[in-house]
Motif scaffolding. Structure first.
Motif, PDB file in Angstrom:
ATOM      1  N   ARG A   2       0.692  -1.355  -0.465  1.00 31.92           N
ATOM      2  CA  ARG A   2      -0.094  -0.145  -0.117  1.00 31.92           C
ATOM      3  C   ARG A   2       0.671   0.964  -0.144  1.00 31.92           C
ATOM      4  O   ARG A   2       0.468   1.334  -0.653  1.00 31.92           O
ATOM      5  CB  ARG A   2      -0.663  -0.348   1.162  1.00 31.92           C
ATOM      6  N   THR A   3       1.737   0.951   0.524  1.00 31.48           N
ATOM      7  CA  THR A   3       3.113   1.962   0.773  1.00 31.48           C
ATOM      8  C   THR A   3       3.422   3.074  -0.849  1.00 31.48           C
ATOM      9  O   THR A   3       3.138   3.866  -1.241  1.00 31.48           O
ATOM     10  CB  THR A   3       4.684   1.512   1.632  1.00 31.48           C
ATOM     11  N   PHE A   6       0.779   4.436  -2.366  1.00 36.13           N
ATOM     12  CA  PHE A   6       0.644   5.834  -2.359  1.00 36.13           C
ATOM     13  C   PHE A   6       1.820   6.643  -2.908  1.00 36.13           C
ATOM     14  O   PHE A   6       1.798   8.258  -3.332  1.00 36.13           O
ATOM     15  CB  PHE A   6       0.911   6.082  -0.752  1.00 36.13           C
ATOM     16  N   GLU A   9       1.079   6.784  -6.639  1.00 38.45           N
ATOM     17  CA  GLU A   9      -0.198   7.928  -6.451  1.00 38.45           C
ATOM     18  C   GLU A   9       1.076   9.731  -6.891  1.00 38.45           C
ATOM     19  O   GLU A   9       0.632  10.241  -7.804  1.00 38.45           O
ATOM     20  CB  GLU A   9      -0.650   8.078  -5.714  1.00 38.45           C
ATOM     21  N   LYS A  10       1.449   9.201  -5.932  1.00 34.76           N
ATOM     22  CA  LYS A  10       2.798  10.502  -5.922  1.00 34.76           C
ATOM     23  C   LYS A  10       3.389  11.115  -7.058  1.00 34.76           C
ATOM     24  O   LYS A  10       3.280  12.532  -8.416  1.00 34.76           O
ATOM     25  CB  LYS A  10       3.811  10.994  -4.093  1.00 34.76           C
ATOM     26  N   LYS A  13       1.114  11.996  -9.865  1.00 32.20           N
ATOM     27  CA  LYS A  13       0.893  13.353  -9.673  1.00 32.20           C
ATOM     28  C   LYS A  13       1.737  14.563  -9.667  1.00 32.20           C
ATOM     29  O   LYS A  13       1.325  15.256 -10.882  1.00 32.20           O
ATOM     30  CB  LYS A  13       0.305  14.032  -8.087  1.00 32.20           C
ATOM     31  N   GLN A  14       2.668  14.041  -9.484  1.00 33.32           N
ATOM     32  CA  GLN A  14       3.781  15.726 -10.264  1.00 33.32           C
ATOM     33  C   GLN A  14       4.270  15.760 -11.522  1.00 33.32           C
ATOM     34  O   GLN A  14       4.436  16.722 -11.563  1.00 33.32           O
ATOM     35  CB  GLN A  14       5.446  15.022  -8.790  1.00 33.32           C
ATOM     36  N   ARG A  17       1.602  17.397 -13.193  1.00 33.30           N
ATOM     37  CA  ARG A  17       1.336  18.662 -13.208  1.00 33.30           C
ATOM     38  C   ARG A  17       2.564  19.500 -13.811  1.00 33.30           C
ATOM     39  O   ARG A  17       3.035  20.500 -13.898  1.00 33.30           O
ATOM     40  CB  ARG A  17       1.203  19.249 -11.550  1.00 33.30           C
ATOM     41  N   GLU A 206      14.644  16.156  -4.880  1.00 22.71           N
ATOM     42  CA  GLU A 206      14.637  15.919  -4.336  1.00 22.71           C
ATOM     43  C   GLU A 206      15.301  16.718  -2.588  1.00 22.71           C
ATOM     44  O   GLU A 206      14.868  17.081  -1.722  1.00 22.71           O
ATOM     45  CB  GLU A 206      14.097  15.264  -3.312  1.00 22.71           C
ATOM     46  N   THR A 211      12.826  17.655   0.250  1.00 20.85           N
ATOM     47  CA  THR A 211      11.784  16.273   0.049  1.00 20.85           C
ATOM     48  C   THR A 211      12.414  15.206   0.685  1.00 20.85           C
ATOM     49  O   THR A 211      11.834  14.304   0.925  1.00 20.85           O
ATOM     50  CB  THR A 211      10.392  16.591  -0.312  1.00 20.85           C
ATOM     51  N   GLN A 214      12.819  14.054   4.215  1.00 15.49           N
ATOM     52  CA  GLN A 214      11.018  13.996   5.090  1.00 15.49           C
ATOM     53  C   GLN A 214      11.124  12.443   4.802  1.00 15.49           C
ATOM     54  O   GLN A 214      10.511  11.689   5.248  1.00 15.49           O
ATOM     55  CB  GLN A 214      10.467  14.498   4.990  1.00 15.49           C
ATOM     56  N   ILE A 215      11.173  11.760   3.236  1.00 19.90           N
ATOM     57  CA  ILE A 215      11.217   9.945   3.140  1.00 19.90           C
ATOM     58  C   ILE A 215      11.981   9.942   3.601  1.00 19.90           C
ATOM     59  O   ILE A 215      11.565   8.718   4.869  1.00 19.90           O
ATOM     60  CB  ILE A 215      11.847  10.130   1.647  1.00 19.90           C
ATOM     61  N   VAL A 220       9.642   4.230   5.122  1.00 20.10           N
ATOM     62  CA  VAL A 220       9.654   3.923   3.366  1.00 20.10           C
ATOM     63  C   VAL A 220      10.083   2.844   2.849  1.00 20.10           C
ATOM     64  O   VAL A 220      11.943   3.141   2.965  1.00 20.10           O
ATOM     65  CB  VAL A 220       9.782   4.784   2.886  1.00 20.10           C
ATOM     66  N   TYR A 225      10.388   3.176  -2.802  1.00 19.00           N
ATOM     67  CA  TYR A 225      10.700   4.515  -3.334  1.00 19.00           C
ATOM     68  C   TYR A 225      11.408   4.803  -4.907  1.00 19.00           C
ATOM     69  O   TYR A 225      10.789   5.128  -5.676  1.00 19.00           O
ATOM     70  CB  TYR A 225      11.608   5.496  -2.000  1.00 19.00           C
TER      71      TYR A 225
END
Lengths: 374, 247
Positions: A2-3, A6, A9-10, A13-14, A17, A206, A211, A214-215, A220, A225
């Motif tokens: 599941r991780t 997520f 998905e990130k 999205k990035q 965009r 990153e 960021t 933070q990872i 994770v 990753y």
């Protein structure tokens, strides 16, 4: 698991965009395929030729006109002094000088033999050697024409003319069209750029933004990753290839002779290899600047040593040995074979395992090189 | 006395021949606000990074949430939250997307995340900004959001590295209210700061000078012992001994 979803998905999205990246995915194959095959042609035309006509005879004028009519040469001067012509060469305005000496016509008619001097600007070696060989061909056909018209006697010293004529039959690229040869190479270049550069800049950006820390401070797993990073680039790479193939078809009428499935199988593994390569750089570098510089260093070597512009078989042996360690060389070979010759997967098994090997090595190396605890 | 959730003995980090953290030992108890003070370059961030499993100690040992800081970093990471000095949410993700991502990678389920996100945003008065890109938020809001994300998965301990740097006094005050709310939920807070008024809000503080802990006690005891009127004075007296130049 599941991780991982997520994270995936990130990443999507990035990337979706990032308008510049999306624009590049369309622009890169379009522009490269529209422009490069024309620019990177090996056919040399429009060589600037300075003719020094010291003879001012009918024949010298005829010769000059014949050269001027050829699509290979641009006549930049038909002056009378060699010094003037040399000045043109020094200014870069002429590549070749043909000097027609005085008594050229007289010598040719009386002795069936006349001297001409060709001077070549060898700064651009290819242009120089190809230019002088074109010039020789035209001169030969010029003299042959004169003999045929009975204007001059056949030179005795030359011996009987060869009766055996070789007519080569060019297979797989019957027109010897360099575009057919260049397009597969450019498709490989696109895949390499998308995988390599995008991935090389990703993790390190990153790092710069903070960021990544933070990872790193989260539980994770690093494989998740990295895998989440590979997948979007992989899809983008294959999309770029699809766009590239469409353009090749509509712009140049190039349709792969072999199976698309085989082509895509190779491309899929290759993009994984290059994404791994990019991630490896990204993991090692501290800033995007470092990462970009390292990536370019390797990509230039991969392209130049990959048979994109110059055939590997004409490289010196030591250079050929280097190409064994170049994933790009394998794919350029494979794509040319599939697109031009229609080779099937069974013919390409060794190359497949080499590319697969690179994919495994780069990605495993990236995972081990990435340390969440410094 | 509550149990210790962080225990450290002779913790040391050297970079080449520079000793950034020099044999520090201390304990942090469950549920307290532990202030980790020191001038720039005193070694606070380096020490904190070792506690969070971001950096390996050169010497010494310690446990965080019961796990060894030298060997069980990934276990520690499951049990802590961390807010770095450098703002570190994703600028190109929306407010709710950042929350979803970080909650998700700590193993929270999507439904629970969605419900808790709305609850959090309502409490913070942030609901209108749910779909705003983090990039567009003012700094004070970004920091409150970063803190909320750091404790969203309900860690045992949250590490805050100069969380209020660069924000105005009112926002700092609001930020500390969030910290108190976290403590009420039973989260232990480990915070580094430069602001001596914030030091007064801590249950206990340690003051690092040149990689060593020079003092460790409650603000009230420290002031009494050093005959100082404020934490600011305590800090100045201790920091005066520093030989390292601040960076």
């Amino acid at each position: 698991m599941r991780t991982f979803l997520f994270l995936l998905e990130k990443e999507f999205k990035q990337i979706l965009r990032n308008r510049i990246i999306l624009a590049m995915i369309i622009a890169l194959p379009t522009i490269q395929l529209a422009i490069l095959p024309h620019a990177a042609t090996y056919e040399i035309r429009h060589i600037n030729l300075a003719v020094v006509d010291a003879d001012h005879s009918t024949l010298s004028a005829e010769l000059t006109a014949k050269l001027n009519a050829s699509r290979y040469f641009n006549l930049v001067s038909d002056g009378t002094s060699y010094e003037d012509a040399l000045e043109l060469v020094e200014d870069g305005k002429a590549h070749l000088i043909l000097e027609i000496p005085p008594h050229f016509e007289k010598d040719l008619r009386l002795a069936s033999k006349a001297g001409l001097m060709i001077a070549v600007d060898a700064v651009d070696g290819t242009m120089g050697s190809i230019g002088s060989s074109y010039l020789n061909q035209i001169l030969q056909s010029f003299t042959a024409g004169l003999v045929a018209r009975g204007e001059i006697a056949y030179p005795e010293a030359a011996g009987p003319q060869a009766r055996i004529q070789v007519i080569p039959q060019y297979r797989y690229n019957t027109q010897l069209d360099y575009k057919t040869y260049m397009v597969p190479g450019i498709l490989v270049m696109l895949l390499t750029l998308v995988g390599g550069i995008l991935a090389a800049l990703n993790i390190v950006s990153e790092k710069e933004q903070g960021t990544l820390e933070q990872i790193n401070v989260s539980p994770v797993p690093k494989q998740s990753y990295l895998l989440a990073k590979v997948i979007p680039f992989w899809i983008i790479g294959l999309l770029t290839l699809a766009i590239g193939l469409l353009i090749a078809r509509f712009l140049y009428g190039i349709v792969p002779a072999g199976s698309l499935l085989t082509l895509y199988t190779f491309a899929a593994v290759y993009v994984v290899a290059f994404t791994g390569f990019g991630l490896l750089i990204s993991v090692a570098a501290k800033t995007q600047q470092q990462s970009m510089f390292i990536a370019f260093f390797f990509l230039l070597i991969f392209f130049l040593m990959g048979g994109l512009f110059t055939p590997i078989s004409s490289m010196p042996y030591w250079a050929q040995v280097i190409t064994w360690f170049n994933p790009t060389a394998y794919l350029i070979d494979v794509v040319r074979l599939i697109v031009m010759k229609g080779s099937g997967f069974a013919d390409l098994v060794p190359q497949f395992f080499c590319i697969l090997g690179f994919a495994v090595v780069f990605n495993v190396w990236a995972i081990f090189g990435y340390d969440k605890t410094a | 006395m509550p149990e210790a959730v962080i225990k450290v003995e002779n913790l040391t980090k050297r970079f080449g021949d520079f000793t950034a953290v020099d044999h520090i030992s201390f304990e942090v108890r469950k549920g307290e606000i532990f202030g980790f003070l020191g001038a720039n370059g005193a070694g606070k961030t380096t020490a904190m990074r070792m506690l969070c499993g971001l950096s390996r100690p050169t010497e010494g040992h310690g446990t965080v949430a019961g796990f060894d800081i030298a060997r069980q970093q990934e276990q520690i990471k499951k049990n802590i939250g961390y807010m770095s000095q450098k703002f570190s949410l994703y600028n190109d993700l929306k407010v709710w997307e950042n929350i979803r991502l970080f909650a998700g990678i700590y193993g929270m389920k999507p439904k629970r995340i969605a419900a808790k996100t709305d609850e959090l945003l309502n409490r913070l008065g942030f609901m209108a900004e749910k779909n705003t890109f983090v990039e567009k938020l003012p700094l004070g809001w970004k920091q409150k959001l970063a803190f909320s994300v750091a404790i969203f998965h309900e860690p045992q301990i949250v590490f805050l590295d100069e969380p209020t740097g660069g924000v105005d006094p009112i926002t700092r005050r609001q930020f500390w209210e969030l910290i108190y709310e976290a403590v009420e939920q039973g989260i232990t807070v480990f915070v580094t700061t430069h602001y001596m008024d914030e030091a007064e809000y801590c249950d206990r503080v340690s003051i690092m000078v040149d990689g060593r802990i020079e003092a460790l006690d409650s603000p009230r005891e420290l002031k009494k012992r050093m005959e100082a009127r404020s934490m600011d004075e305590v800090f100045r007296q201790l920091a005066r001994k520093a030989r390292r130049s601040a960076d």
